[in-house]
Write an enzyme that holds these catalytic residues in place. Structure first.
Site, PDB file in Angstrom:
ATOM      1  N   CYS A   1       0.854  -1.183   0.000  1.00 33.15           N
ATOM      2  CA  CYS A   1       0.000   0.000   0.000  1.00 33.15           C
ATOM      3  C   CYS A   1       0.893   1.236   0.000  1.00 33.15           C
ATOM      4  O   CYS A   1       2.091   1.143   0.241  1.00 33.15           O
ATOM      5  CB  CYS A   1      -0.861   0.013   1.252  1.00 33.15           C
ATOM      6  SG  CYS A   1      -1.731  -1.534   1.518  1.00 33.15           S
TER       7      CYS A   1
ATOM      8  N   ARG B   1       1.124   1.842  -6.027  1.00 43.50           N
ATOM      9  CA  ARG B   1       1.416   0.837  -5.002  1.00 43.50           C
ATOM     10  C   ARG B   1       0.186   0.020  -4.618  1.00 43.50           C
ATOM     11  O   ARG B   1       0.277  -0.940  -3.845  1.00 43.50           O
ATOM     12  CB  ARG B   1       1.971   1.519  -3.748  1.00 43.50           C
ATOM     13  CG  ARG B   1       3.245   2.272  -3.977  1.00 43.50           C
ATOM     14  CD  ARG B   1       3.714   2.923  -2.706  1.00 43.50           C
ATOM     15  NE  ARG B   1       4.154   1.942  -1.740  1.00 43.50           N
ATOM     16  CZ  ARG B   1       5.398   1.501  -1.635  1.00 43.50           C
ATOM     17  NH1 ARG B   1       6.319   1.964  -2.434  1.00 43.50           N
ATOM     18  NH2 ARG B   1       5.714   0.597  -0.745  1.00 43.50           N
TER      19      ARG B   1
ATOM     20  N   TRP C   1      -3.585  -1.892  -1.300  1.00 42.89           N
ATOM     21  CA  TRP C   1      -3.525  -3.141  -2.048  1.00 42.89           C
ATOM     22  C   TRP C   1      -3.913  -4.196  -1.036  1.00 42.89           C
ATOM     23  O   TRP C   1      -3.188  -4.453  -0.072  1.00 42.89           O
ATOM     24  CB  TRP C   1      -2.115  -3.374  -2.585  1.00 42.89           C
ATOM     25  CG  TRP C   1      -2.019  -4.541  -3.513  1.00 42.89           C
ATOM     26  CD1 TRP C   1      -2.275  -4.534  -4.860  1.00 42.89           C
ATOM     27  CD2 TRP C   1      -1.650  -5.887  -3.183  1.00 42.89           C
ATOM     28  NE1 TRP C   1      -2.087  -5.797  -5.376  1.00 42.89           N
ATOM     29  CE2 TRP C   1      -1.708  -6.647  -4.371  1.00 42.89           C
ATOM     30  CE3 TRP C   1      -1.286  -6.530  -2.004  1.00 42.89           C
ATOM     31  CZ2 TRP C   1      -1.404  -7.999  -4.427  1.00 42.89           C
ATOM     32  CZ3 TRP C   1      -0.989  -7.884  -2.055  1.00 42.89           C
ATOM     33  CH2 TRP C   1      -1.044  -8.611  -3.248  1.00 42.89           C
TER      34      TRP C   1
ATOM     35  N   ASN D   1       1.035  -0.110   6.026  1.00 44.08           N
ATOM     36  CA  ASN D   1       1.472  -0.866   4.856  1.00 44.08           C
ATOM     37  C   ASN D   1       2.233  -2.075   5.371  1.00 44.08           C
ATOM     38  O   ASN D   1       3.151  -1.918   6.167  1.00 44.08           O
ATOM     39  CB  ASN D   1       2.396   0.022   4.000  1.00 44.08           C
ATOM     40  CG  ASN D   1       3.124  -0.762   2.931  1.00 44.08           C
ATOM     41  OD1 ASN D   1       2.625  -1.785   2.447  1.00 44.08           O
ATOM     42  ND2 ASN D   1       4.296  -0.286   2.544  1.00 44.08           N
ATOM     43  N   GLY D   2       1.834  -3.273   4.926  1.00 43.86           N
ATOM     44  CA  GLY D   2       2.552  -4.468   5.366  1.00 43.86           C
ATOM     45  C   GLY D   2       1.585  -5.519   5.863  1.00 43.86           C
ATOM     46  O   GLY D   2       0.385  -5.458   5.580  1.00 43.86           O
TER      47      GLY D   2
ATOM     48  N   GLU E   1      10.228 -11.768 -21.100  1.00 46.44           N
ATOM     49  CA  GLU E   1       9.833 -10.413 -20.721  1.00 46.44           C
ATOM     50  C   GLU E   1       8.659  -9.945 -21.592  1.00 46.44           C
ATOM     51  O   GLU E   1       7.731  -9.294 -21.104  1.00 46.44           O
ATOM     52  CB  GLU E   1      11.049  -9.477 -20.848  1.00 46.44           C
ATOM     53  CG  GLU E   1      10.794  -8.010 -20.596  1.00 46.44           C
ATOM     54  CD  GLU E   1      10.261  -7.665 -19.205  1.00 46.44           C
ATOM     55  OE1 GLU E   1      10.167  -8.549 -18.355  1.00 46.44           O
ATOM     56  OE2 GLU E   1       9.898  -6.493 -19.002  1.00 46.44           O
TER      57      GLU E   1
ATOM     58  N   LYS F   1       5.120  -8.741 -20.048  1.00 45.30           N
ATOM     59  CA  LYS F   1       4.540  -7.407 -20.326  1.00 45.30           C
ATOM     60  C   LYS F   1       3.117  -7.568 -20.825  1.00 45.30           C
ATOM     61  O   LYS F   1       2.202  -6.893 -20.382  1.00 45.30           O
ATOM     62  CB  LYS F   1       5.329  -6.651 -21.412  1.00 45.30           C
ATOM     63  CG  LYS F   1       6.635  -6.002 -21.066  1.00 45.30           C
ATOM     64  CD  LYS F   1       6.589  -4.873 -20.092  1.00 45.30           C
ATOM     65  CE  LYS F   1       6.564  -5.314 -18.671  1.00 45.30           C
ATOM     66  NZ  LYS F   1       7.742  -5.543 -17.944  1.00 45.30           N
TER      67      LYS F   1
ATOM     68  N   GLU G   1       0.598  -8.957 -18.076  1.00 44.84           N
ATOM     69  CA  GLU G   1       0.264  -8.121 -16.913  1.00 44.84           C
ATOM     70  C   GLU G   1      -0.610  -6.926 -17.258  1.00 44.84           C
ATOM     71  O   GLU G   1      -1.379  -6.466 -16.437  1.00 44.84           O
ATOM     72  CB  GLU G   1       1.498  -7.713 -16.115  1.00 44.84           C
ATOM     73  CG  GLU G   1       2.369  -6.677 -16.729  1.00 44.84           C
ATOM     74  CD  GLU G   1       3.551  -6.292 -15.828  1.00 44.84           C
ATOM     75  OE1 GLU G   1       3.398  -6.246 -14.610  1.00 44.84           O
ATOM     76  OE2 GLU G   1       4.636  -6.031 -16.385  1.00 44.84           O
TER      77      GLU G   1
ATOM     78  N   HIS H   1       8.521 -29.818 -27.217  1.00 41.33           N
ATOM     79  CA  HIS H   1       8.461 -30.656 -26.013  1.00 41.33           C
ATOM     80  C   HIS H   1       7.196 -30.387 -25.202  1.00 41.33           C
ATOM     81  O   HIS H   1       7.147 -30.689 -24.012  1.00 41.33           O
ATOM     82  CB  HIS H   1       9.719 -30.435 -25.169  1.00 41.33           C
ATOM     83  CG  HIS H   1      10.966 -30.823 -25.909  1.00 41.33           C
ATOM     84  ND1 HIS H   1      11.387 -32.124 -26.017  1.00 41.33           N
ATOM     85  CD2 HIS H   1      11.837 -30.076 -26.628  1.00 41.33           C
ATOM     86  CE1 HIS H   1      12.492 -32.156 -26.762  1.00 41.33           C
ATOM     87  NE2 HIS H   1      12.782 -30.926 -27.140  1.00 41.33           N
TER      88      HIS H   1
ATOM     89  N   LYS I   1       3.002  -1.735  -7.987  1.00 41.46           N
ATOM     90  CA  LYS I   1       4.340  -1.511  -8.525  1.00 41.46           C
ATOM     91  C   LYS I   1       5.428  -2.084  -7.625  1.00 41.46           C
ATOM     92  O   LYS I   1       6.395  -2.661  -8.084  1.00 41.46           O
ATOM     93  CB  LYS I   1       4.542   0.004  -8.698  1.00 41.46           C
ATOM     94  CG  LYS I   1       5.909   0.401  -9.206  1.00 41.46           C
ATOM     95  CD  LYS I   1       6.006   0.177 -10.687  1.00 41.46           C
ATOM     96  CE  LYS I   1       7.349   0.594 -11.249  1.00 41.46           C
ATOM     97  NZ  LYS I   1       7.578  -0.064 -12.543  1.00 41.46           N
TER      98      LYS I   1
END
Ligand code: M6R
Length: 616
Positions: free
Chosen positions: A2, A27, A74, A98-99, A482, A486, A489, A505, A611
């Site tokens: 957060c 965040r 969040w 936050n946490g 990557e 991208k 997400e 395979h 983020k």
């Protein structure tokens, strides 16, 4: 994950807090809230959803405040709802957190047994109750910190206001970031510098198990045990202008376009000009020390982990040292074999990722030399490292990492050259030639950015694809990973990256007419091995085509054969092996960006993500 902010001072509190929260919104964006204290009461504003909704809700709050705190959430404990939104107020205490408080269930049982009513499902409200109990027992805030923190398990940062000490904010840090912005007419507390940068560049970073009592004219920093700390005031080199969108519709697009500049700045600040020897700013170890390492261990998460995979190619080729690459969340729990002959490198844009920070501590406990590669100067990971390599990407605000990635690659390349020189695996002239390739890169990147319109158009025709596979070989395989990250997400489409040779395979079973396979096939100049591989990648491409899958090829400009075999083709300038991952990353970023825009996604704040991942 957060974002939290506090302000005590003379400016308009509502604006300072809302503006700070907008800068912290990356965040977390499940719910948001602000508490303002005036001379009579604490006024609470909380909404489900974004800061924009909170701003509307606060439109009429035109009173003069003395202090205030704000939060963007969040969700961890409890759904995204107004009831679970911060600030939490109970008795004398109003708190943002936050946490994660790991022992919250046990603490909740204790306080409900005392007859207290817990109104939310959050762990955070429990902390407010614990403080209130202490304050009701006539303890000062400072005394309360000592008893409450002794009872908390987990990683957290919180900021609170007490009705008994109305001119102060209390900030407490243990395992989640918290800093003090030292201003002219007041002081700020925040999770991240971006929240305060438009007010001050003077920053005091709190360390774990420290707290600050923050008034409008002074701050007092202490350890949990009561020992006073003389705060170190850092002056930031980021400017407030860098945190705007500069006319771009999204931060992500702005940040994609900032890559040539980020690269130029990163080179300028890391390579010392005018010296014969290649030096790398921030790498404190001497040649003799660098010569003692027999292994490099690189640890990171997400996009930074993909950068680590590219770094393995660079270091093994140029410095001939074996490199291991780990996800930070796995590294901590796998009993890694490290000792003083290991160079451990921790890569993190934010410098605050909880797993990477914990991995760094683990490596130090095992006596490894711990270097970090971060974009945020003064971040927790930077502060705890033996050496700090800095990217100069500038603030990265879009949740999808772009410019941080390419600048990370450039520093990894420099590190490989530096190690190669120190260990004698590269001659001075070889290192100079390789270094010169990097100076050309910003121009090549500008040319690739010129593909934007083409990519924008072609994404229209590919929007119906339900599955995206990205394939590449060798040093292009991490770029494929990557590219897939991208895309997934920010578009929420199913995307996976594979080494092209692995398709047979298993993954090829996924191919059908509703799939698109992005084929990275741009052989670097002078690389006979990868030129041979081109033929193999073309065979893999044909196998996909034979099963009805659509092909988007990213190859060298003028490769008409590849173009002829593909449904869509993007040509990039020919470049060297070392530069090719950086050049190829840009079409991957633009592809994800325009696909997300056409699908109407929230590009800068994709669902469920934040983020900076400051919880395990
Ligand atoms: O700040 P960090 O580099 O430590 O962050 C690591 C990941 O959380 C981050 O790269 C994430 O995967 C990005 N959203 C990717 O675009």
């Amino acid at each position: 994950m957060c974002g939290i902010i506090g302000y005590v001072g003379q400016q308009g509190h509502r604006e300072v807090l809302l503006d700070g929260l907008e800068r912290l919104e990356y965040r977390g964006y499940d719910s948001a809230g602000v508490a303002l204290r005036d001379h009579e009461a604490v006024h609470l504003f909380r909404v489900k959803g974004r800061i924009a909704t909170l701003r509307e809700r606060m439109a009429g709050a035109n009173f003069t405040a003395r202090a205030g705190i704000g939060h963007t959430r969040w969700a961890t404990h409890g759904a995204a709802s107004v009831r679970n939104a911060h600030p939490h107020r109970t008795g004398n205490i109003t708190l943002v957190h936050n946490g994660i408080i790991e022992n919250f269930a046990e603490l909740k049982n204790e306080i409900t047994a005392l007859g207290r009513v817990v109104k939310s499902d959050t762990d955070s409200e429990i902390v407010a109750h614990l403080f209130d109990i202490e304050i009701q027992n006539n303890k000062s805030l400072e005394e309360a910190v000592q008893s409450v923190t002794g009872r908390l398990r987990g990683a957290y940062a919180f900021v609170l206001m007490s009705d008994k000490e109305p001119d102060f904010l209390l900030g407490v840090r243990n395992g989640a970031p918290l800093l003090v912005g030292v201003g002219e007419g007041g002081n700020y507390l925040a999770s991240d510098v971006q929240a305060v940068l438009s007010h001050t560049k003077k920053i005091v970073y709190l360390e774990d198990k420290e707290f600050v009592l923050c008034g409008d004219k002074q701050i007092t920093v202490k350890r949990y045990d009561g020992r006073e700390i003389v705060p170190v005031v850092n002056t930031l080199n980021w400017s407030a202008d860098e945190i705007g969108r500069s006319g771009y519709p999204h931060y992500m697009l702005k940040e994609i376009h900032e890559q040539p500049m980020g690269l130029t700045r990163t080179l300028a600040s890391n390579v010392q000009k005018g010296k014969k020897k290649l030096t790398l700013s921030g790498l404190e170890a001497t040649d003799a020390k660098l010569g003692t390492f027999n292994k490099v261990s690189i640890v990171a998460c997400g996009t930074s982990w993909h950068a680590a995979l590219v770094g393995k190619f660079y270091i093994e080729r140029f410095a001939k040292i074996p490199v291991e690459v780990d996800y930070a969340s796995e590294f901590r729990y796998r009993e890694p074999v490290l000792d003083e002959r290991t160079l451990s490198l921790f890569i993190s844009q934010s410098g605050e990722t909880a797993d990477t920070l914990a991995a760094l501590r683990e490596a130090k406990d095992r006596r490894a030399y711990a270097a970090s590669l971060v974009n945020v100067q003064g971040s927790s990971i930077a502060r705890e490292s033996n050496s700090v390599l800095l990217t100069q990407a500038g603030p990265e605000i879009g949740v999808a990492s772009t410019k941080a990635f390419t600048t990370q690659l450039s520093v990894l390349y420099l590190l490989a050259l530096r190690l190669g020189r120190a260990r004698g695996t590269l001659s001075s002239s070889q290192a100079d030639t390789l270094l010169a390739e990097l100076s050309e890169l910003p121009f090549q990147m500008e040319r690739v950015l010129g593909l934007s319109d083409n990519i924008d158009k072609l994404t229209h025709t590919l929007l119906r694809s339900k599955l995206w596979l990205f394939m590449g070989r060798g040093i292009h395989y991490p770029v494929a990973l990557e590219g897939a990250l991208k895309l997934k997400e920010i578009t929420y489409l199913h995307a996976e990256g594979y080494p092209a040779g692995e398709m047979k395979h298993g993954p090829i079973a996924l191919i059908d007419r509703a799939s698109t396979t992005v084929v990275l096939c741009a052989p670097p100049e002078g690389e006979s091995l990868l030129t041979q591989m081109r033929e193999k990648v073309l065979s893999n491409l044909m196998e996909v085509k034979a099963r009805g899958g659509k092909i988007l090829a990213v190859g060298s400009e003028g490769d008409t054969e590849l173009q002829g075999l593909s449904d869509a083709f993007l040509g990039v300038p020919r470049c060297s092996w070392g530069m090719s991952p950086l050049v190829l990353s840009i079409p991957m970023q633009l592809l994800a960006y325009y696909t997300a825009v056409h699908l109407g996604r929230d590009v800068d704040k994709p669902r469920n993500l934040a983020k900076s991942v400051t919880v395990e």
